[in-house]
Enzyme design. Structure first.
Site, PDB file in Angstrom:
ATOM      1  N   HIS A  46      -5.367  -3.122   2.043  1.00 56.84           N
ATOM      2  CA  HIS A  46      -5.791  -3.878   3.234  1.00 56.84           C
ATOM      3  C   HIS A  46      -6.549  -5.146   2.860  1.00 56.84           C
ATOM      4  O   HIS A  46      -7.566  -5.486   3.456  1.00 56.84           O
ATOM      5  CB  HIS A  46      -6.632  -3.004   4.160  1.00 56.84           C
TER       6      HIS A  46
ATOM      7  N   GLU B  73     -18.445   4.624  -0.560  1.00 53.51           N
ATOM      8  CA  GLU B  73     -17.675   3.928  -1.605  1.00 53.51           C
ATOM      9  C   GLU B  73     -18.460   3.742  -2.897  1.00 53.51           C
ATOM     10  O   GLU B  73     -17.897   3.844  -3.993  1.00 53.51           O
ATOM     11  CB  GLU B  73     -17.217   2.563  -1.072  1.00 53.51           C
TER      12      GLU B  73
ATOM     13  N   ASP C  74      -7.864  -5.661  12.659  1.00 55.43           N
ATOM     14  CA  ASP C  74      -9.186  -5.174  12.259  1.00 55.43           C
ATOM     15  C   ASP C  74     -10.215  -6.300  12.210  1.00 55.43           C
ATOM     16  O   ASP C  74     -11.417  -6.050  12.175  1.00 55.43           O
ATOM     17  CB  ASP C  74      -9.114  -4.480  10.891  1.00 55.43           C
TER      18      ASP C  74
ATOM     19  N   PHE D 292     -14.354  -2.846   1.124  1.00 54.08           N
ATOM     20  CA  PHE D 292     -15.322  -1.840   0.700  1.00 54.08           C
ATOM     21  C   PHE D 292     -15.275  -1.612  -0.810  1.00 54.08           C
ATOM     22  O   PHE D 292     -16.307  -1.443  -1.453  1.00 54.08           O
ATOM     23  CB  PHE D 292     -15.065  -0.526   1.439  1.00 54.08           C
TER      24      PHE D 292
ATOM     25  N   ARG E  52      -1.587  -4.422   3.758  1.00 55.51           N
ATOM     26  CA  ARG E  52      -1.253  -3.529   4.866  1.00 55.51           C
ATOM     27  C   ARG E  52       0.120  -3.861   5.455  1.00 55.51           C
ATOM     28  O   ARG E  52       0.857  -2.971   5.880  1.00 55.51           O
ATOM     29  CB  ARG E  52      -2.314  -3.670   5.958  1.00 55.51           C
TER      30      ARG E  52
ATOM     31  N   ARG F  18       0.842  -1.205   0.000  1.00 55.12           N
ATOM     32  CA  ARG F  18       0.000   0.000   0.000  1.00 55.12           C
ATOM     33  C   ARG F  18       0.878   1.256   0.000  1.00 55.12           C
ATOM     34  O   ARG F  18       0.510   2.291  -0.572  1.00 55.12           O
ATOM     35  CB  ARG F  18      -0.944   0.012   1.205  1.00 55.12           C
TER      36      ARG F  18
END
Length: 312
Positions: free
Chosen positions: A109, A58, A117, A83, A167, A10
């Protein structure tokens, strides 16, 4: 491995966007209130007039990107994979895929390496979803060098592209001076004769580590890096499968619908070969440190090695 340089893809994405912005004034970036996490903030700082924060919306972001692409610009729209591919699937399918618009989706991610998460954010289904959209190109780079090259290639390609980034910091194993990225072309990283290991993304490094351990046991593994899951490099997969007679696929994704399924689709039709799919097995994962999760689900070098040896 402590002296090996590690960078999250990322981070590579953010740096590549900034470089693209310097080269091409038609590149625009949209984000869904996650610029710090997706690293599109790097582009925002350099080109604020070409950056648009669409908020936590989104679906709207993807629709805006479609409209922007229709004007001749090159929009990169970004959010977490859960998302970008999950929440906005309808818009990706109907507003981008159906008219085959020149929209690039930067999904960060992805996979279980999202870590703490937890299962709600660990998207292990995005490749499967994107594979079903006609004309969608899927790029899943393995390290910093490959990730930056993938972003550039996506910008040069005319049509929808889904880019998958992680990530967690991962080892940089490609040599930038000699590396060449080509959409739809896999790369043989290690020659072998006993088994073909087809890997993508974060798991490419795991496959290389596993191959070294297998070699110590007298098993010669051919390791292939598939950075483009769609279109798949069928010619390379078929040639290597014919050479070794056994294939293992490794991915930080569900074993349903991802790289393993793509490889099986090709082999079952054109060259039936025993295949073992390694990945996330039809389950939701849990919250925890990324490295520990990769280890628990046996997608690190040791886990991949053990599973291949058990199967063989």
């Amino acid at each position: 491995m402590s002296d090996v340089k590690k960078i999250a893809t990322r981070e590579s994405y953010g740096n590549a966007l900034k470089a693209l912005g310097e080269e091409n004034p038609n590149v625009l970036v949209l984000d869904a209130d996650l610029a710090g996490a997706t690293k599109t903030g790097v582009f925002k700082k350099a080109f604020p007039e070409r950056f648009f924060d669409c908020g936590i919306a989104e679906c709207n972001m993807v629709s805006i990107a479609a409209g922007v692409a229709a004007t001749g610009k090159i929009p990169f729209c970004s959010s977490f994979a859960m998302f970008a591919a999950g929440r906005a699937y309808e818009q990706v399918r109907n507003a981008v895929g159906y008219p085959h618009l020149n929209v690039k989706i930067g999904a960060t991610h992805a996979g279980i390496s999202v870590g703490e998460d937890g299962a709600t954010h660990q998207c292990n289904e995005d490749i499967a979803l994107m594979r079903t959209i006609p004309g969608m190109v899927i790029l899943n780079p393995a390290d910093d060098v490959e990730a930056r090259a993938a972003v550039k290639a996506a910008a040069e390609y005319v049509g929808p592209v889904y880019l998958r980034f992680g990530r967690m910091a991962v080892p940089v194993f490609n040599d930038e001076a000699t590396y060449k990225f080509e959409i739809g072309k896999g790369i043989v990283l290690r020659e072998g004769t006993d088994v073909t290991v087809v890997a993508t993304g974060l798991c490419v490094n795991s496959a290389l580590e596993a191959a070294e351990k297998l070699a110590a046991d007298g098993i010669s593994a051919e390791v292939i890096n598939i950075h483009t899951i769609k279109p798949l490099d069928e010619e390379l997969v078929l040639a290597s499968a014919k050479k070794t007679g056994k294939v293992v696929t490794v991915e930080e994704h569900s074993v349903i619908g991802g790289l393993g399924s793509a490889v099986c689709d090709v082999l079952s039709e054109k060259q039936p070969t025993p295949v073992k799919k390694l990945g996330v097995n039809d389950t939701y994962c849990e919250s925890g440190p990324a490295a520990k999760l990769i280890e628990k689900y046996r997608l690190d070098g040791v886990g991949v090695y053990e599973q291949i040896k058990e199967w063989m």
